[in-house]
Each structure stands twice: as C-alpha cells, then as structure tokens.
Design an enzyme around this catalytic site. Structure first.
Site, PDB file in Angstrom:
ATOM      1  N   ASP A 144       0.814  -1.212   0.000  1.00 18.70           N
ATOM      2  CA  ASP A 144       0.000   0.000   0.000  1.00 18.70           C
ATOM      3  C   ASP A 144       0.850   1.265   0.000  1.00 18.70           C
ATOM      4  OD1 ASP A 144      -2.058  -1.780   0.102  1.00 18.70           O
ATOM      5  OD2 ASP A 144      -3.057  -0.875   1.821  1.00 18.70           O
TER       6      ASP A 144
ATOM      7  N   ARG B 247       0.848   6.500  17.022  1.00 18.73           N
ATOM      8  CA  ARG B 247       0.707   7.469  15.937  1.00 18.73           C
ATOM      9  C   ARG B 247       1.378   8.811  16.206  1.00 18.73           C
ATOM     10  NH1 ARG B 247       0.413   3.536  12.671  1.00 18.73           N
ATOM     11  NH2 ARG B 247      -1.663   2.675  12.240  1.00 18.73           N
TER      12      ARG B 247
ATOM     13  N   ASP C 178      -6.741   6.697  12.452  1.00 18.42           N
ATOM     14  CA  ASP C 178      -5.310   6.967  12.328  1.00 18.42           C
ATOM     15  C   ASP C 178      -5.016   8.220  11.521  1.00 18.42           C
ATOM     16  OD1 ASP C 178      -4.445   4.935  13.943  1.00 18.42           O
ATOM     17  OD2 ASP C 178      -4.489   3.461  12.323  1.00 18.42           O
TER      18      ASP C 178
ATOM     19  N   SER D 195      -6.840  -6.757   8.216  1.00 19.32           N
ATOM     20  CA  SER D 195      -6.180  -5.468   8.301  1.00 19.32           C
ATOM     21  C   SER D 195      -5.539  -5.379   9.683  1.00 19.32           C
ATOM     22  CB  SER D 195      -7.234  -4.364   8.099  1.00 19.32           C
ATOM     23  OG  SER D 195      -6.683  -3.116   8.391  1.00 19.32           O
TER      24      SER D 195
END
Lengths: 408, 408, 408, 408
Positions: free
Chosen positions: B18, B100, B129, B182
C-alpha cells in the site's frame, strides 16, 4: 444518647456468635426490647435457624423478622449498579457495599413497623460497613438512634467475647467447616479479610475460596452462554427468562464452575486506611463484561463516554454508603436515561477464569453497521469529510503555531 | 492546496504494497520529491528491506530514513500512558493510538531536516489513524501540508490498487503467511480488523491471532514473575534491570506464552461510527494490572480516585489523537505528580489468560499497615472517632429529614 | 449531493436582506421549491412582514410558515438550561446557542409536514450556528439534506451580495436604525460581533447596546423584586404568576432598565478559533443569580456540587449544538432529578448593573436551620463529633506521615 | 489523649478576648507551656500589641512569635488558587479557606522549632475552620497533637466566657468600633456571620460592611486600571511592578472604593449544615474577572475547558481544608502547566460594584486573530472544511437515525 433513652432496638441478626453476643449485650446494657432482623440476601446459609436462636435468647416471636430479600436485592440494588458498570478503584465490584443499604432500609422500616426507636448492627469500628449501615439509616429516618456495639463495648478481643458468650449461655462451639477468615457473603459475592491476607505480599491460600474453583481446577472444556439484555438488565439466559435473583444465582453457578471472578486487592477504606481483601464475584464478573458488550453495539459513543466519566464517582458513592443520597440518584437518573436502548443478546465463553465475548447482537437497537467502517465507499460517509473534520479539530493548534507557540 | 504547491513530501513508508503504491502515486500526481520514513516501533518485521524497495522506486539514498524508535516509543509514549491506567471504553489499551503521535513527530522533524513542506501517510479515510497522524503533525508544525492519498485518489478498490501497482512495476506478490486481516502492530499490540470481524456477532477464527497462544493452548504450569516499579514505571523484571523496550518485549513474550491479553470489542471511532476490532496486548495487559497493584499500596486514596476520574478523558484524548494537546499535558502533569511515590515490586502469576496478583511490596513507600485495618485497637485510630465521622457525614440527611424531606 | 437532488427546501427566513438573497439564490441555483419559516423567538422585530416579502419573492402562501415560538423557547429550552446554571467559559449565558436547536427542530418538522427533503439557513461558514443548526437537523432526521449557502456560494463579499440583490430586485435599502454590528437577538439575549469588536483590546462603543441602559445611566433608585421558583423554574414575579415567556420578558425589562447583563468577552468557537462577542442578557443574568440563591437553601450540598461539576460539560454541549444528543439528555435527567425540591422565593435588588440577593425563603423545602450553624449547642449536632470527623478525614495523611512520607 | 500528655502547645493567638481566654484555659487545664503565634495576613489590625498581652498572660518572650506573612500568603496561597479561577458553589471566593493552611503550616513549623508537641486554635466546633486547621496540621506532622478548646470546654455561652475572663484578669472591655458580627479578615477578604444573618431572608444592615462602600455610595466616576499578568499571576498595576501582597492591597483599595466584591450567600459547610455568610472580596473580585479575561486570549480552548471542569473539585478541596493533599497538588500541577502562556495585560473599568473588562492584550501569547473569525476568507480556514466537520460530528446521530432510533 443516654442508654435509658433506647426503648426498643432492631438488630441486624445473623444468628451467628457475634450478633448473638450483641443481642444479649443490648438486653443487658440497654435494658431494652430487642427485635431481630435476619435476611436472606443469598449468603448461602439457612436463615430460618436464626428464629430458634433468637427465641432462646428471649426474643418474643412477634419481634423476630426473617425475610427473603434476594429478588429485591438483585432487582433494586445490584442491577441498577451494574447498569453503571461500577468498579471501585479499577477492580472491586462492590459486592459488600451494595448489600448494606438494603439492610439499612429494612432495619428502619421494621423499626417503624414495630415502634422501635433504634437500630443496631454488628459491623466493627474500623470498617466501611458501619458507615454504610448508619448513613443509610439516617438518610431514611433522621430521628433513628443507632447502637454500634463494636465501637462501644469493651469486648475488644476474641477472648473477652468468648468469655462473655459462655457466661451468658451462648453456644460458642465452632461451626464445622466455618472459615477462619472474616467473611461477608451475599448473592453478588463473598469477601475475605484477615489472617495471612493482612500481609499484602502474601497470596491467599487456595483453600480460602469457598465458592469458585481455581482456574487451574476449572473444566478443560469451555462453556458458551447467551445473555439477553433489556434496558440494560439481563433478563434471559440461554433463551430462558429468569428473575433477577435467578439470573444472578445461575451466573454465579456458571462462573464459579469455570474459575471466574476471583480478586485479590488492597483497597482504600472510606474511614481512611488501606485494607487487603479477597473477593469472589463469579456472576458479577460475567455481567460486567457482558453488559459492556451489549452497550458496545447499542449505546451512543458520547453516552458511553459520559457514563465512563461518571462511573468512578458513582462507585465511590456506593462504596462509601451513599446509596440513598441525592447525588447517587442524580447519577442513576443519568445512567438509566442511557439504558433504554441497551437491548440485545451477548454470547460469552467461560474458560478457566476467562470471560470471552464471542458475539453481540441487537435486533432492535444495533448501532453497528459494517458498511460504515470498511474502507469502501458508503452512503452516509464521504471520506472527503474527514479533511474538514481534521482541519477544524486541529485549527486551535494551527493558530497557536502560527502565533509562535511551540509544542514541546 | 494545489498539487504544484508541494515540493517535497515525507511519507510514512512501511515498505509494503500500500505505501509503495502511495509512494509512486505521490511521485506521479504531485511531481514532487519523496522522502521515506520507516520506523521500527516493534512491529516485528525487518525495517531494513524498506531501503531497497525505496531505492527501486527512485528514492535518493539521502532521502531514506530508517530508524529504530522502540526505546523512545516505550519510554516517552507507552509508559506515560500506563501511568494513567488508560483504558478506552472500559476495554481497549490504546495500542495503535499511542504509536501514531510518535510517527507524526518524526515525520515533522524529518520534514524540517530535509526541507520538506509536506507529509503523507497510508491511513484510510474512515479510520482514526488519519486523524491521529494529521492532528499530531499540525500540532507540531502549523504550516505543514498533509497528503492523505486514501481520501483523495480514485484507487478505491482492491482491484484498482493492484492494477495501479502492476502498471508501475510494484511487486504485488502476496507475502507468504501474510494475514488477510487489516493489521497494525507495534511493541504494545497487534490489532485486527475486517473480514469476519465485520459481523460483531461472529467470533474471530483462532488462527487470526499472530502473537499469543490461546488460553486453551497455554502451558498448564503457571509462571510467577516479579516486576519492580520506579515512579510508576516498570524498571526491573525478576530482579534484572531492563530498558523500557526490553521490559515490554519481555512482558510480551511472557504474556503471549500464557495466552494473556486477547481482546475482542466493538469500539466507537472518533470519526463517528462503531467498529469491530480484535487486539493482542500481552505485555500491556500485565502492566496495567501490575501498575494498579503497586499503586494500591503506595498511592494516596484521593490521588488514586482523582486519577480514576481523569482517566476516561485522558484515554479519549489519546484515542482521538490529541497527544500533543495542552489538555493532555495538563492531565499528564497531574498524573506524573502522583507517581513519585509509586515505587516497589509486584509479583504476578500468569496462567492461561489470567493475570493474578499474588504480592505487592514497597520498602520505601508502603502506605498499608496491617495494624490500622484489623478490628483490634491501634495507636492511630480510635474507633470512637467513627461516631463523629458518620454523624457529620450523615448530617445533611438528618437535617433534610428533620425538615420533612423524605427519601424515596 | 447533487443540486438536482433537492426538490423542496425549508429556509429559516428572517425577512431580512441576507436570507432574502439566500431565498432567491436557492430558487436559482437549486431550481427547487422553497418553504419559508419565520419564527418569533423574542428577537423584538415583527415577523408578519416576512410574509409579504416571501410572497414578493414568489413563495406560495401555503409554503410560508410564521410562528410565535416564544413560550416553547423559554419553557423547553431556556428554563431547562437555567436549571443547570449553565455558563460557557465562566461568562457566557448561551443566549444564541440555546435558540438554534428550536429552529432546527421546527425546520425538520416543517420539512416533514410539507414533504420537503432539505433545510437551509443563513449562518456563515466560520461560526458556531451552522453547526448547531445542522447537527440539530441531522439528529432529528438522518435523511435530511442541508444547504448552507455561505459555505457554498461565491457571494463572499458585501459588494457581491448587494450586486446580487439588486440584480434580483431585492430591496437593499438599509433599514433606519439598523445596527452596523452583526447581531443575533431572541428573548434571552442580543449578541454583537464585528467592527471594532474585532480588536479585543478595544471596548465597544456605548451606542452599540440596543436593549439595556449603561449602568451609568441606570436609575439612581434601586428596585426590589421577588421571584418565586417551582421545581427550579421561575413561576411568579412579585406575587403574580407568569408564563415562561412572560417571565423572561418582564425580567428583561427590569434588567435592561437597571443596566444589568452586559457582557464583553473573547470566547472559543467550536470550529476552532477565538472570537470576540458582546452580549446583553438582562433577564438571564437575574435568573442565574436568583436560581443559585433558591438552590442555596433548598438543594443538598452534594447535589449542588455534582451539578457544578457537570455544568461545564453541559454548557459546552449546548454551545456546540448537541442539545438533542443522548449525553445532554443524560445530564438533563440528572439535573432535573435535583430540582424537585427547588421551591421558594428569592428577593433581588437591582441597581446599576448589580443583581443583589437580599433574601431567600422556602416554606416547603428550606434546608437552612439557624440552630445548626451557630456556636451554641443544638439537638442534631454534637460538637465532639467533629473530633472523629476530622481525625478520620485526616487519617490517610497521618498514616502517610507515620510511614515517612513528607508533605512539601 | 490525656491532658498530662501535652507538654508544650503552640496557640494561634490573635490577642483578642477569645484566644486570650483559650491561652489562660490551656495553662490551667493542661498545665503546659504555651507558645503564641500571631500572624499578620492582612487582617488590618496591628499584630504587635499581641506581644504585650501574651506577656501579661505569662508567656515567655522567646515563646512569642509575631510574623508578617502577607507576602507568603498571597504568593503561595492566594495566587495559585486564583490561577484556578476557584469559586465555591458558584459564588464564594474562598477568602477564609485559603488562609487556614498557612496558619496550620506555621503552627506546625513553630512547634518543631520550639519543641512543642501540640497546637491549638480558637475555631468553633461547628465550623469549617477547625477542619482546615487540623487537617492541615496532621498533613504536615502526623504526630502533632491538637487541642480545640471550643469542642472541649464547658464555656459554651457568652456569659460563661466573660465570667471566666473576668475571673482570670483578662480585659473584657469591648473594643470601640468592634463589629458585633462574627468576622474573619485577611488580605483577601472579610467575612461576616451571625446576628441578623442567621435569617437568610433578612438582608445585612449596610453598616455591617467594614471595607467597601456600598455601590450606592461609590464614586459617580468610573476608574480604569490596567493589570499585567505573568504566568497567570498579576505582576504590575498601571505599569508599576508590585509584589503579590502589594498587588492585592492595592486592588482591595480600588475595589473597596468602587463598591466591588460584596457577597451575601448561603453556603454548605463541610461539617454538614448550611450557613449564611457575607463577604467582602474587592481585590479578589477584580482578579477573578481579569484573570479570566487574560486567559480568554492566551489559553487554548480545551485547556480552558479542562480547567473549568476541574475547578469545582479544586474549590471544594480548598474549602474543605485539603490544601496539602496529594489531590490538590495534582490539580495544581495541571493548572500551573496551563498558565505558562497566560501573559499580557487587561484593562478594567471599576464602577459602582461593576468590574467591566474593556480590553485585553498579549504581545507574546495572543491566540486571537481577527482574520480567523470574520466571515471573510482567510489563509488558515477553508469554510468548506465546516461541511466535513459537521458531517462527522453528526455521524453518530445520522447512523442512529438510519437505524431507526428516534430522538425525542
């Protein structure tokens, strides 16, 4: 309060040694009529034998109250509290705390019914229970008198107590199998204090626990159950409607079988010191987890977060004995307002101390929708909306930064 | 923002399919120089291979940043958060959320170091996110530009993505053993979303979990460990000093071995919808329980209660991406103020998914004292004091009652 | 949303220049039928003239809704909010915020009644009101469409607007005496923004204020009024029963006469920036003070403190437009639970900007009793009880100190 | 505690009749050495005369401590509290509460310095001050003994007190001009209790107030002042640097002159009953308003809101005497963290009881920017961002509505 001021006292009477001594002591010291109140709140002992013991101690039959309060206890106290997901200090499910206001309530009601002017209890002078009993009683009758023998008498050692009992013909033979720990039991839990527990660095002996098996001795096969919720309360188990007390009884059986709900903590008492306690709350442990699971698909996000923010205060109020306070009722009103949509079913797997949620569903109130959270397009969510959402939520930082404010 | 406005962009680059597509797409669409940033935060994959992939996609060697951030991650993000006992919505230990801001911080710092004006990430347009990355970035640099390809491009299906990759010579061969879910992984946890999880009434397949064994497959022998705390952080395990990342790594190994830390929930995303997620947080689950245990003997009661009241807000701030906000720092200041006495050791037994506290001790900061909680007399507590304590705490009810206010 | 998707739109129509332009623009751009909704919420202007203006712009008579909502506004919005003693950021009485959900509600209801699929409003793109209107509308009808012309059109300057109006035959002659400030008015307040107010270091000109006299010009004679409260709401003034709207109208008259309720602040908008605003809230300022006064003798201490702790969140919810949210309803349930005993009368002296409480009384719910607070003996309070109360409240400090913890 | 256990006691000695009686009574009853401590905390009376009175009562010169604590009082107690914008029960600025911990601190310190084992004070048995003194003392020295004569002796009427004084040669001549009310004064405020105030429906006589003029008698000309703030504290007035005590003294003078800061309330005491009090806090009233004003342009929105949410708890802690508690320090840490950017100047107009903010500015930390709040375009705010912001904030309502949940 002068001793002669007391005419008639309602005693929370278990039928055991300590409250039998209190009964006698009240008669001797206060020269007053004693009414005994013995309640079945699920402690797992027969309550009827208390009648004979009371009669032996000279209590008039009409002054002996023996009641089964299990349904009221679960319906009006345990369930409302579990709607709040109440946990004290991150761990304790408030099993002892929640039973005290009910006892206080019945003491005051029986006092009214029998014309008594006073209530009495066997809680010691360093614990939380004295506070819970007495604040409850005062909240319900501001004129009630309270006698707390443990704070008043000089029978402040085991030896003196036994001597007093023997002198007064109270049976002191130790019940077979009686735990050496200081215990409290009701339909929600059993608590243990004292002995080796007084060293928080010492684990409890495995034979202390009375209700649940150890996770190590629990079945190798897990068991799956389904709980149905209505307005935030569990109403059916594996498809069968159950009354509140039946529900908790059955969840206790299941939890205990699978080693669920043991807890060993140091907690902060309301009266100021830290105290070590061990607890078994098998059904309650399942209920807490299952209730959160059904809320997770039926409760609005901010309603859930508000509940979480209010919860610690709610739990402290219950722990400290303020069940009948205006502030607990205010919080309860807020919580109950949130529960009208908490309807559906939860499937739970029980295995060696683990409570594992394996499914939650609501035919009527499900707010989860698969389409809205995948990375695919959907009808209600335009991914470009996130641009503006992020930008405006960050705006105060952007403005601060542009005005020279650094962030470290 | 016009595309030509972007001169140089720092991309959070994992080396996977990705973000490789994003890399290429940024080059094509924005005609800008791309800097890649790949961090080892304990996700359990080699980061060095990302270098070659980046070079193959035309990134200049000096524009490739590969860093081991594990110590910083645990020391400056995970540990401060665990001082707060943070749990989101009663269950989630915030494993993704807490990583994050660190990525956002390094993106902004690398942008500054390389003269880039923009950052980019591979988070999708419906998730949390994107918010965490971008709010973090804006908080640290108000002039930074952000490109979120998933909200912008039209590669909005798996097929289009693969076609784009193929057309651009990006390797699309599926890595052997790669999870179909995922996933997000770091030293604190692994998360799973998608596939069967999109039905909250469907339990995850057992082969989904990558890190921990099932409680059912965990050893039959329990294992006892001892964790030493200093100022609220774990600093030694079984007597051996460990760095923050070493500590968490080792607790993960132990927890995973004993089936600890699996979680399956429906949570509320900040962007508005409910979402199903499964998580493995073996070490974190042990740390939360152990931290509460050491606090239980070292922390003042009201300090502990205040922490509990502030915690839900703190957890929401972390979940929503506000790590660098003034309000998170205010709460952290309050929490850290409370931790200076949180020193001592906790012994924990690990057994088939259970984290059982079996001892807690503090040579320097123990507030527990056996003498003060038994029913015996002691030097600091006069049991008669409870009379006044109860009476004055009940006074507002007594006055209300005497003024005719009834309580039901 | 495509423009052709809109069939019929309900516009919040004041009859003024801006919303007349919007009306025309909707017809031109969306080619859709427009329904106008004009409400009297006490803004002090005739609403009936809006009918003729709407007809002139081609609106069908059956599509014109003109309503007097003053009683509903005060009864169902203003009064519940004042039960909470709501103040935003320590100063602002939420006069604009509280009116928006009512408008949103009627827009959605009229849409349903007329078969419209869309609502529209004249709030600008940087303010709070757009959020309040639209969140309100979505909360009441998830399928409603919303057109916010200010965020959409290119009439983004005064010149373009006037040109558009002139071109379309809309009367642009400035109303005599119309304020140059950006104003919002209803029965609770008037707000002012813009012009010199855009410099927070610049005081407003005295001729800006439309409603109240300056304290400097207020009468030299003070005026004493008596407000009667029932369940937390004011129901009679100087002995005369008044409806909610009558009450607020009369308190506004009195407050305005005595220079009460002017406010000049910088506030934080929900959309992220700070904004300067001036407000006149004469009646509301009196109500807040009087409500606190009647609560001071009728409300339990902890109920009052809980209300104070919940208030900032409640105020933010109202400010941010979440009137119809589950969390606002939860808080309201808690607040309303506390108000059943808030009955009695308050006497207030009004003098040159000052609201001075000079008496409070409750025949039915007074919790104040002179005997209990003097230093004399009384029947419910034994001064020796304070010994135990203090000792046990201090116990955690005493134990900590004895364990070597110092306090500085 | 046995009376013979006390060897030496430090008495908070005002030099007035009551504490002189206490001094004598301590000597007679406890047969112990007495150390007197008299502090100038701005009560407006000479403290030096207390020396001669103490000597006359037989106190050794080296046992007489007379200290000027005004700077410490304002710097370390008043100012930190005003950073929190603390108000108890919506009205009270905590003038008495905040002085007590300082007295407790010096009592304990002097006890240590003089080898005393006990402290004593003249607070009565039904009030808050006994709690504040004693909790403060125990928090600072867990082994300190406390004598609270009012809870112990039988001098429980004015007549007995006077008789005791006369018998012991203590001057009982009423000081000329001495207030008949029960008063407490320090640099922050004067409080009044008793007499007609015991009827909350009876306004205080105008001659009760000692410090401020009535708004009705205040100058017809308003006065404008400028206060400079640094890190949340006022540091300069009208351009002149002032020490903390100088600042408060001068603001008191100004406020008192303009009729500012009178308050008449019924409050809830910590010991359980409601109590009527009147207060004059002229400087504090100005400071609260001015601090909010400087915060309004320098403080981040969510920092400000968090402060507002924490404030009621902070105020209760101060009111209840928990200044030295861990939880107050935690809150203070959070508050102080927020104040580093609270720098700038506020201009305030004082007029007949009104405190009117007419300007606020910050050269270094201004977060207000005119461009961002007008309806014009600007560089940081794209009005289209509001679409996404609103849509995602409303998403939970939209999803709920689409799932059939109605909102009423």
């Amino acid at each position: 309060m002068q001793k002669q001021d007391v005419k008639k006292v309602v005693l929370a009477y278990s039928g055991g040694l300590d409250t039998s001594i209190i009964l006698k002591w009240l008669q001797d010291e206060y020269k007053c009529e004693v009414v005994t109140f013995t309640a079945d709140i699920g402690q797992g002992e027969e309550v009827e034998p208390a009648r004979k013991k009371a009669i032996n101690l000279g209590i008039k039959p009409e002054n002996i109250f023996i009641e089964d309060l299990r349904e009221e206890f679960v319906r009006d106290f345990v369930f409302p509290m579990f709607r709040a997901n109440a946990i004290y200090e991150g761990e304790y499910l408030l099993g002892t705390s929640i039973a005290r206001p009910l006892i206080a309530k019945r003491l005051v009601e029986i006092a009214k019914a029998t014309g008594a002017d006073c209530v009495s209890h066997g809680a010691t002078g360093k614990g939380n229970d004295q506070v819970r009993f007495e604040i409850g009683a005062y909240a319900l009758n501001p004129n009630i008198k309270v006698i707390a023998p443990w704070r008043e008498w000089d029978l402040n050692s085991r030896e003196k107590l036994l001597a007093y009992a023997e002198k007064n013909g109270i049976d002191i033979s130790k019940k077979k199998g009686k735990s050496p720990y200081s215990m409290d039991a009701n339909l929600l839990h059993i608590s243990y204090e004292g002995l080796v527990l007084e060293d928080p660095n010492h684990a409890p002996e495995d034979d202390m626990w009375r209700w649940s098996v150890s996770p190590k001795n629990a079945p190798d096969e897990s068991e799956i159950i389904e709980i149905e919720y209505k307005n935030g309360d569990p109403v059916a188990l594996n498809g069968k409607k159950l009354s509140p007390a039946e529900m908790l009884t059955e969840l206790n059986r299941l939890g205990a079988k699978h080693g669920i709900g043991r807890l060993d903590i140091v907690e902060n008492r309301y009266v100021g010191m830290k105290s070590r306690g061990c607890y078994e709350t098998p059904g309650g442990t399942i209920m807490l987890k299952a209730h959160r699971a059904i809320e997770s698909i039926t409760l609005d996000r901010e309603a859930a977060h508000l509940k979480d923010e209010l919860m610690p205060k709610y739990a402290s109020l219950v722990y400290n004995g303020y069940w009948f306070s205006p502030e607990r009722k205010m919080l309860q009103a807020a919580i109950d307002e949130s529960q009208k949509h908490v309807n559906g079913t939860v499937r739970v797997e029980l295995y060696k101390g683990n409570v594992i949620i394996i499914g939650r569903d609501s035919k009527t109130d499900n707010l989860f929708n698969e389409a809205y959270c995948t990375f695919e397009e959907d009808s209600v969510y335009d991914q470009k909306d996130a641009n503006g959402f992020i930008k405006l939520n960050a705006l105060r930082f952007i403005i601060a930064g542009k005005n020279g404010r650094t962030n470290n």
